[in-house]
Every structure is written in C-alpha cells, then in structure tokens.
Design a protein around this motif. Structure first.
Motif, PDB file in Angstrom:
ATOM      1  N   SER A  41      36.458 -37.253   8.601  1.00  0.00           N
ATOM      2  CA  SER A  41      35.185 -36.792   8.492  1.00  0.00           C
ATOM      3  C   SER A  41      35.203 -35.818   9.519  1.00  0.00           C
ATOM      4  O   SER A  41      35.318 -35.951  10.777  1.00  0.00           O
ATOM      5  N   PRO A  42      34.875 -34.347   9.171  1.00  0.00           N
ATOM      6  CA  PRO A  42      34.984 -33.234  10.276  1.00  0.00           C
ATOM      7  C   PRO A  42      34.057 -33.499  11.269  1.00  0.00           C
ATOM      8  O   PRO A  42      32.783 -33.958  10.970  1.00  0.00           O
ATOM      9  N   ASP A  43      34.188 -33.084  12.490  1.00  0.00           N
ATOM     10  CA  ASP A  43      33.452 -33.307  13.599  1.00  0.00           C
ATOM     11  C   ASP A  43      33.054 -31.788  14.074  1.00  0.00           C
ATOM     12  O   ASP A  43      32.382 -31.677  14.994  1.00  0.00           O
ATOM     13  N   ILE A  44      33.470 -30.822  13.608  1.00  0.00           N
ATOM     14  CA  ILE A  44      33.174 -29.488  13.919  1.00  0.00           C
ATOM     15  C   ILE A  44      31.799 -29.221  12.840  1.00  0.00           C
ATOM     16  O   ILE A  44      31.990 -29.495  11.567  1.00  0.00           O
ATOM     17  N   PRO A  45      30.742 -28.801  13.401  1.00  0.00           N
ATOM     18  CA  PRO A  45      29.628 -28.152  12.576  1.00  0.00           C
ATOM     19  C   PRO A  45      29.818 -27.081  11.581  1.00  0.00           C
ATOM     20  O   PRO A  45      30.731 -26.586  11.998  1.00  0.00           O
ATOM     21  N   PRO A  46      29.256 -26.974  10.601  1.00  0.00           N
ATOM     22  CA  PRO A  46      29.340 -25.866   9.662  1.00  0.00           C
ATOM     23  C   PRO A  46      28.942 -24.539  10.410  1.00  0.00           C
ATOM     24  O   PRO A  46      28.226 -24.971  11.599  1.00  0.00           O
ATOM     25  N   SER A  47      29.234 -23.304   9.868  1.00  0.00           N
ATOM     26  CA  SER A  47      28.888 -22.204  10.672  1.00  0.00           C
ATOM     27  C   SER A  47      27.394 -22.171  10.670  1.00  0.00           C
ATOM     28  O   SER A  47      26.636 -22.665   9.803  1.00  0.00           O
ATOM     29  N   GLU A  48      26.861 -21.384  11.725  1.00  0.00           N
ATOM     30  CA  GLU A  48      25.439 -21.249  11.897  1.00  0.00           C
ATOM     31  C   GLU A  48      24.724 -20.383  10.559  1.00  0.00           C
ATOM     32  O   GLU A  48      23.771 -20.762  10.330  1.00  0.00           O
ATOM     33  N   ALA A  49      25.447 -19.570   9.995  1.00  0.00           N
ATOM     34  CA  ALA A  49      25.055 -19.019   9.185  1.00  0.00           C
ATOM     35  C   ALA A  49      24.719 -19.616   7.854  1.00  0.00           C
ATOM     36  O   ALA A  49      23.725 -19.555   7.179  1.00  0.00           O
ATOM     37  N   ALA A  50      25.726 -20.589   7.506  1.00  0.00           N
ATOM     38  CA  ALA A  50      25.603 -21.307   6.379  1.00  0.00           C
ATOM     39  C   ALA A  50      24.410 -22.558   6.530  1.00  0.00           C
ATOM     40  O   ALA A  50      23.715 -22.808   5.511  1.00  0.00           O
ATOM     41  N   ARG A  51      24.159 -22.903   7.901  1.00  0.00           N
ATOM     42  CA  ARG A  51      23.190 -23.936   8.178  1.00  0.00           C
ATOM     43  C   ARG A  51      21.816 -23.130   8.062  1.00  0.00           C
ATOM     44  O   ARG A  51      20.963 -23.674   7.539  1.00  0.00           O
TER      45      ARG A  51
END
Length: 392
Positions: A41-51
């Motif tokens: 499970s990815p521990d890096i958050p999605p890009s700010e633009a996508a969020r």
C-alpha cells in the motif's frame, strides 16, 4: 437459521494478511517496534493537484450522479498518457475500458473470455487475484514457474503443446508482484508470437510500469508489434499515483476484447465517482513529474533493502524495478513459519512466498513501503534472527 456458503466458496481460502496483522498487533502490545513491510500500500500521498481537484469537486452538489461507463475526459487522458509514455496510439472510445481498481478488473476478466474447464496460463508465483479470477470463471490454471535460471521470466517454450493448444488466456505481470522481473522487447515479441500460434488472448498487468530505477522505462506490452491484435494491458492509478483507496484503473488494448469487457462491466456497476475520475485525469496528465519523484524515492529504498539483505547472506532476486523485493532467506524453516517467527523475534512483517504459489517456498516478499531510515532499522533487526540451522 442454517447459513451455508456456496460450494464455490470452498475455492477461496482466507488471506494470510489478517493473521499477519494479528500477530503484529500482539507484538506491538508488548511494546515492540514494528516494521511492516507486508502490504504493497503506497505510503506516499497523491499529488497536491490531484487531491485538490478531488476535494473541490466533492463539495459540488452536481458530483453525485452515476458516471456509468466512465467519462470521455478520463479515456482521453489514458490515451494521451500511452501516446506520451509509450508512443502507443489508442482510440479512447473503443480501446479503453475503466475498472474499479485493477483487482476488480483482474478478477472479473476471465468471466468475459473463459468457460468452465478452459485453461488459463498464469505464473507461479503470481499475484493472488489471478487465481481468484480463474476460480470464479471455473477455468483451470496452468502454472508457468518463475525460476532463477530463467531470470524469473516464464519459459514459453516449456509449455506443453497440448496445453498451449487448449489455452484461452495468458496472464503476465512485468515488473511483477511478488517477483519484480523486468520485461524486454524480445520477450514480449515471443509472447505475441505464442498468442498468434495458439490463438491465446494475452493480458499484461502493468501495475508497476512506472517503478523502474535504471535506464529507460519498461516497455509497454501494447508497444510490441502485433500486441493490439492479440491482447490487452491493465493498469491502475493505485501504485504509480498513490490513489490506491480511490479504486480507479483501466484496461487498454484490442477493440473487440475491450468491447466484450464493456458489455460485462455494464452489468456489474454504474461507474466510478466523477471527482475520482477527475483526480485520475490530473495524475495522468502530470505523470512525468509525479513518477520522477516516485522513482527517486523507491530507487533509494530498493538499494537499501537489496544491499542489506545480501549482506545478511540472503539470495535476493535481481531487479531494477517494481515495488517489492523477492528474497530467499538462508534458514531451514518453511516460509509461513519463518514470517511469524520473524515478527516474534524482530518485529519485521513480511509475506511468505507460498501465498503466491508453490514456487515461492523458502522466499518472502518485502514491500518497499517505509522510509529509508525505517528500512535500515528493519535490516538491523533481521540480523538478530536466530534459528537452529542454516541452509548451506
């Protein structure tokens, strides 16, 4: 009331991840630090633009209707991504279908192409969803072992002719889960030739296509001459763009095959939430920027774990990509016993290789889902493992 599961439910055993989580929780309660390298499970958050686009659109009162088969904008974003990344032209209207994460697509796809008793060629070890889909369709698996002497690639020449002639579908995953072997143009050419010779549909799972650490990106199966005549590629936004919880993926490829999948999908769901699709569009349109950062992070994690395990005397499968490390530990103990003993002795949580098939005996899968400092501490903990006997 007597409640009985269907006979088909006997084919689906409970996953081991719940047992691993329970063992880890017990260890944590005793005050022990845990190093969870089990789930991918990815521990890096999605890009700010996508969020931001997901957040903004979720507030809109107009964002809560059915999207049915997916939006035109999403399909165009996928087609543009394939054109930019792989120089593969796709028709967004006829050669792409959306799925609710790759897991859903992988489990349901055999239903669209295989009847009971049909043979599906799949790998051993292989991602657990492949077997689930085969069982759901009532098909029969034929396992292609991923062996060290073959660079962990399937040996197509070893498939018996009578099996190849009966096969309906082949499932591949490069770089893979759990074995991160990398594809080559030459190998994919062999796959296309095999498909044409035996009339076998090819499904390539490209979930880790953006996880490469040296040289050029892994080639897309669809960039292989003739691939669009014989197969499809499924990809997810879960790993490369850290959108795992949003459950959004797609299958691209042969228009007739995609049409069949669209027919099946129209009977299964009413589409993915619109704001999630818009977040996916942002991610796909900024893939180069997002995945460059991803590769820098995972390249360092990969190096730390590969070097650390080799220094401990483990036999690590060579790789320069993927989200996992596939390693054979130097102890005479079954892999399932080993992982629970490792939790007890060190707090390091890994997945036993036989979860993914019999060829995984003696191996573990390690997910690169913690930062470098935690991974270094996990390697230090593994130095403390003590068993009565070593494999010489």
């Amino acid at each position: 009331m007597i409640i009985q599961p269907s006979t088909k439910m006997s084919l689906f055993e409970p996953a081991i991840f719940g047992d691993l989580k329970a063992a880890a929780a017990r260890k944590k309660e005793s005050g022990f630090e845990l190093y969870d390298l089990s789930l991918g499970s990815p521990d890096i958050p999605p890009s700010e633009a996508a969020r931001k686009v997901l957040s903004d659109l979720s507030f809109s009162a107009d964002s809560y209707g059915y999207t049915l088969s997916g939006t035109k904008r999403f399909y165009e974003a996928v087609a543009n991504y394939y054109q930019r990344r792989y120089n593969v032209p796709l028709n967004p209207e006829t050669e792409i279908v959306q799925t609710m994460g790759s897991q859903e697509g992988l489990v349901h796809l055999p239903l669209a192409f295989c009847d009971e008793g049909d043979i599906i060629l799949t790998t051993n070890p292989g991602y657990v969803a492949y077997d689930a889909g085969i069982k759901l369709a009532g098909a029969e698996p034929y396992y292609m072992d991923l062996l060290e002497e073959n660079d962990y690639l399937p040996d197509l020449g070893a498939i018996p002719t009578e099996i190849a002639q009966k096969a309906k579908l082949m499932i591949l995953n490069l770089p893979g889960n759990p074995v991160p072997a990398m594809p080559s143009e030459e190998f994919f050419q062999q796959v296309v030739a095999f498909a044409n010779t035996y009339n076998v549909i090819i499904l390539h799972d490209a979930a880790y296509s953006e996880f490469y650490f040296t040289g050029d990106s892994p080639c897309s199966f669809l960039s292989t001459p003739g691939a669009l005549e014989v197969g499809m590629e499924i990809n997810s936004l879960s790993k490369s763009f850290s959108l795992a919880g949003t459950r959004i993926a797609y299958i691209a490829g042969n228009s007739e095959m995609i049409g069949i999948m669209k027919q099946l999908k129209s009977n299964l769901d009413f589409g993915i939430y619109g704001p999630i699709q818009e977040a996916g569009i942002v991610a796909l349109n900024h893939a180069e920027e997002i995945t460059e950062s991803l590769r820098k992070t995972f390249s360092e994690r990969h190096r730390v774990v590969m070097d650390g395990l080799r220094d401990l005397g483990w036999n690590v499968a060579p790789s320069n990509g993927g989200m996992f490390v596939w390693a054979k530990y130097p102890y005479e103990i079954s892999d399932k016993e080993f992982v629970f003993e490792a939790i007890d002795q060190t707090g390091v949580v890994m997945v036993p290789g036989t979860v993914f098939g019999s060829a995984g005996a003696g191996y573990v899968r390690i997910a690169l889902v913690q930062n470098v400092e935690i991974l270094k501490r996990a390697i230090e903990q593994l130095k403390k493992l003590k068993f009565n006997s070593l494999v010489l």
